[in-house]
Design an enzyme around this catalytic site. Sequence first.
Site, PDB file in Angstrom:
ATOM      1  N   THR A 200       0.820  -1.224   0.000  1.00 59.07           N
ATOM      2  CA  THR A 200       0.000   0.000   0.000  1.00 59.07           C
ATOM      3  C   THR A 200       0.848   1.266   0.000  1.00 59.07           C
ATOM      4  O   THR A 200       0.378   2.338  -0.400  1.00 59.07           O
ATOM      5  CB  THR A 200      -0.971   0.047   1.195  1.00 59.07           C
ATOM      6  OG1 THR A 200      -0.257   0.227   2.419  1.00 59.07           O
ATOM      7  CG2 THR A 200      -1.810  -1.217   1.271  1.00 59.07           C
ATOM      8  N   PHE A 248      -3.397   5.306  -0.842  1.00 55.13           N
ATOM      9  CA  PHE A 248      -4.744   4.756  -0.989  1.00 55.13           C
ATOM     10  C   PHE A 248      -4.863   3.426  -0.233  1.00 55.13           C
ATOM     11  O   PHE A 248      -5.423   2.458  -0.750  1.00 55.13           O
ATOM     12  CB  PHE A 248      -5.061   4.527  -2.474  1.00 55.13           C
ATOM     13  CG  PHE A 248      -5.273   5.783  -3.282  1.00 55.13           C
ATOM     14  CD1 PHE A 248      -5.724   6.950  -2.698  1.00 55.13           C
ATOM     15  CD2 PHE A 248      -5.038   5.767  -4.649  1.00 55.13           C
ATOM     16  CE1 PHE A 248      -5.936   8.105  -3.452  1.00 55.13           C
ATOM     17  CE2 PHE A 248      -5.247   6.902  -5.417  1.00 55.13           C
ATOM     18  CZ  PHE A 248      -5.697   8.080  -4.817  1.00 55.13           C
ATOM     19  N   HIS A 249      -4.382   3.356   0.990  1.00 56.71           N
ATOM     20  CA  HIS A 249      -4.291   2.087   1.721  1.00 56.71           C
ATOM     21  C   HIS A 249      -5.544   1.208   1.588  1.00 56.71           C
ATOM     22  O   HIS A 249      -5.466   0.042   1.205  1.00 56.71           O
ATOM     23  CB  HIS A 249      -4.058   2.351   3.210  1.00 56.71           C
ATOM     24  CG  HIS A 249      -2.782   3.041   3.534  1.00 56.71           C
ATOM     25  ND1 HIS A 249      -1.543   2.474   3.316  1.00 56.71           N
ATOM     26  CD2 HIS A 249      -2.541   4.264   4.087  1.00 56.71           C
ATOM     27  CE1 HIS A 249      -0.596   3.308   3.716  1.00 56.71           C
ATOM     28  NE2 HIS A 249      -1.172   4.401   4.183  1.00 56.71           N
ATOM     29  N   ASP A 250      -6.696   1.757   1.960  1.00 56.55           N
ATOM     30  CA  ASP A 250      -7.894   0.921   2.077  1.00 56.55           C
ATOM     31  C   ASP A 250      -8.532   0.577   0.739  1.00 56.55           C
ATOM     32  O   ASP A 250      -9.462  -0.244   0.683  1.00 56.55           O
ATOM     33  CB  ASP A 250      -8.923   1.612   2.983  1.00 56.55           C
ATOM     34  CG  ASP A 250      -8.465   1.668   4.427  1.00 56.55           C
ATOM     35  OD1 ASP A 250      -7.591   0.865   4.806  1.00 56.55           O
ATOM     36  OD2 ASP A 250      -8.970   2.521   5.187  1.00 56.55           O
ATOM     37  N   ALA A 251      -8.038   1.186  -0.325  1.00 52.19           N
ATOM     38  CA  ALA A 251      -8.532   0.827  -1.659  1.00 52.19           C
ATOM     39  C   ALA A 251      -7.996  -0.525  -2.117  1.00 52.19           C
ATOM     40  O   ALA A 251      -8.589  -1.172  -2.989  1.00 52.19           O
ATOM     41  CB  ALA A 251      -8.141   1.907  -2.674  1.00 52.19           C
TER      42      ALA A 251
END
Length: 331
Positions: A200, A248-251
């Site tokens: 990420t 955009f970690h949670d993407a």
Amino acid sequence: MNARRSILIDTDIAFGSPKADADDVLALILALSIPGLEIAAITPVGGNVSPEKASRNLHGFLSRIGRSFIPHAWSAAMPLDPRSRIRSEVWDRAWASEEKPAKPADAPKIDSVDLILKTLAEAPDPLTMVAIGPLTNLGRALAREPAIAAKIEEIVMMGGSREVRGLHGLAEFNIWADPAAAAVIFGSGLPVRVFGLDVTKKRKVLPQDLGPWAASDSPLVRDVHESVLGFMRFKAELYGQDYCAGYFHDAFPIAYFHKPGLFCFKPCRIAVGLEDDETYGVTSIDFDPAGGPEEAAAGGPRRFAVDVDDAALTEWVIQTIANKPACLADH
């Protein structure tokens, strides 16, 4: 991914709170954009913001986009680990003292752990759990009713790190926030697919990358743009950086449902540091290239993302948000 898949998303959504990371709301919008991906429920968890703020942010966001009919909860769960240091996190120091405005009249009455258990119990087929915040809710649900594991197809999560430093050394925030809950998940015997900082943080997102959002005719997209930029600026000021950037970690877990071929995974064993020292919240990733008996003995199949086509993923996120899924209202 063409086959229909039902997921439950557990999120510490901060969109709606000042100076807080907006990557959770990106993940929610992306999930709503993928054909064949059915969101069975969404549960808020404390992390980037308190459980109360995450609950308000989630309810407000779903109401804004005309999706308040998606089953969601009002979280009451605190970290499973009583030693959790999350209350001292720099961007939400008001955890213990924040004033709580009146709960909205249309707010859900069920809390996150109960909704997880209810959704799994009523699901005709096993669900995939998507965890993009600390693992408190999932850990508490499994600890309360271990039999629900039979209704979970896979846990797909953002968290952990093998070699890349986070805000707390090698302890990535989602794991550091409640390592006892993470230990429950990794010891559950369930299939777990992990997107850690190693992928990420492969590519920084810069303000100029988000130009299509700034130019959007959608008030929602422009607000998301301002929220993402606001967090970039806050971090730059907080850490004395002379530039703004973000991730955009949670993407990443959501992108997996859209194009799994963007990622490369390796089977592994995962342990979580629980001692009150420098190993607290650190994930120890031990690759077992052969898989098989050793992996099974370690508690079940686990896959750790070791590489990603970061250019393709970044482009997909930016363009999907810029075009805003047509199914969403825009207020």
